[in-house]
Design an enzyme around this catalytic site. Structure first.
Site, PDB file in Angstrom:
ATOM      1  CB  ILE A 109      -0.984   0.021   1.192  1.00  9.67           C
ATOM      2  CG1 ILE A 109      -0.253  -0.109   2.521  1.00  9.67           C
ATOM      3  CG2 ILE A 109      -2.031  -1.064   1.045  1.00  9.67           C
ATOM      4  CD1 ILE A 109      -1.185  -0.091   3.740  1.00  9.67           C
ATOM      5  CG  ASP A 110      -0.160   4.352  -2.584  1.00 11.09           C
ATOM      6  OD1 ASP A 110       0.567   3.616  -3.274  1.00 11.09           O
ATOM      7  OD2 ASP A 110      -1.249   4.812  -2.977  1.00 11.09           O
ATOM      8  CE  LYS A 111       6.384   9.314   3.151  1.00 10.51           C
ATOM      9  NZ  LYS A 111       7.174  10.459   2.641  1.00 10.51           N
TER      10      LYS A 111
END
Length: 346
Positions: free
Chosen positions: A151-153
């Site tokens: 998942i994104d930062k």
């Protein structure tokens, strides 16, 4: 192993190989000529090829070789492979482990935590933490230990990590076969009128804004992506929704929601950090600014994760509460929406 569903895909990643700020006194100069003076052993042909491939960026926007640099431009060369053979440095970073056994672990990732090294983040990532806490994790097809998906930062929430080769293979096949359960919660701009719906559209890198992804009508461009959404609560100028994924493309939820006109709240990369609905009166703007300070990231949380255990064959389902920053932001909208009539939002 397949590079398909939620698997880190090399052609969706960009790694910084070179970065320079144009000096104050620099005269206007074609970027291919400019870079020849800064990159050792570079040839003009190689630089022009990189520009043609969309790999040279100025101020985060891809440019061609005839672009003329000006003082204080930030010039980068971004490629789809790491700038060096990256040796993962083990780092003692705490992990919020919600489940663990001999085959796998499930982690609740906080926001502002990069999953794997790349694009200027070669340390301080989840992978660095995994290398410290666990030995001999299996490598996925991108040479990233333990990772089955990502998942994104600045997206918080659940991730499953494989501890054995067989678990890695078994879990990856589930993501590819779309048998996993993945539910996200998002706060989006605007009143989502339909109670539920499905967004379909191929996703590929944006033609001009190369740090973004985009939806393309041409079926020959990008990869198919499907997102199902359902309204949880309408809060006037914003809506709280649930999103379930059939596919797992880079930035999928963020891109699909922007595509239908409901950009995720405070999603800076896709314009959600602007006031997209409502008025620009001072008090309203101040309220939005306070919301942004409370939730200094995109309002997206990977709330639920379900999969079949690779050893026991039992279906396992994990659920998390919204993190404090997200919950506090929603509370602010509850208060605001209660103090205004429904007609104010129409």
């Amino acid at each position: 192993m397949s590079n398909n569903i939620d698997q880190p895909v090399l052609d969706d990643d960009l790694f910084e190989h070179f970065k320079v700020e144009v000096p104050k006194g620099q005269a206007l100069l074609r970027i291919d000529k400019f870079l020849m003076g800064f990159i050792q052993n570079a040839t003009r042909n190689k630089i022009q090829t990189a520009a043609s491939n969309g790999d040279i960026y100025v101020n985060d926007i891809a440019v061609k070789s005839n672009y003329r640099v000006k003082p204080f431009d930030i010039v980068q060369i971004m490629l789809t492979h790491p700038p060096y053979e990256n040796t993962i440095l083990p780092e003692n970073i705490p992990l919020d482990i919600v489940y663990e056994d001999d085959a796998l672990l499930v982690i609740n990732k906080p926001p502002n935590f990069v999953v794997h090294p790349g694009h200027g983040n070669y340390t301080g990532t989840l992978v660095n933490a995994l290398a410290y806490h666990f030995e001999n994790l299996p490598m996925n097809s991108s040479e990233r230990p333990g990772l089955v998906h990502r998942i994104d930062k600045d997206t918080s929430g659940l991730l499953v990590v494989a501890k054995t080769e067989s678990a890695m293979t078994h879990l990856a096949k589930q993501f590819e076969a779309k048998t996993t359960e993945r539910e996200y919660v998002a706060l989006v701009w605007g009143n989502v009128k339909q109670d539920e719906g499905t967004i379909e559209g191929n996703i590929a890198r944006h033609v001009k804004e190369r740090m973004q992804m985009a939806v393309f009508a041409d079926p020959e461009i990008g990869k198919p992506a499907i997102t199902h959404y359902k309204v949880i609560e309408r809060l006037g100028y914003v809506t709280l929704i649930s999103c379930k994924l059939e596919t797992g493309r880079t930035h999928q939820i963020r891109v699909h929601l922007k595509h239908i006109g409901h950009t995720i709240f405070n999603d800076e990369r896709y314009g959600g950090n602007l006031i997209l609905k409502g008025t620009t009166f001072t008090k309203y703007k101040q309220f939005i600014d306070n919301c942004f300070k409370t939730l200094p990231r995109q309002a997206l949380h990977a709330k639920t994760l379900g999969f079949i255990h690779p050893v026991t064959n039992d279906f396992m389902r994990f659920d998390t509460e919204l993190p404090t920053d997200f919950a506090d932001c929603i509370d602010k909208w509850h208060t605001y929406s209660k103090s205004h009539e429904v007609e104010d939002f129409i």
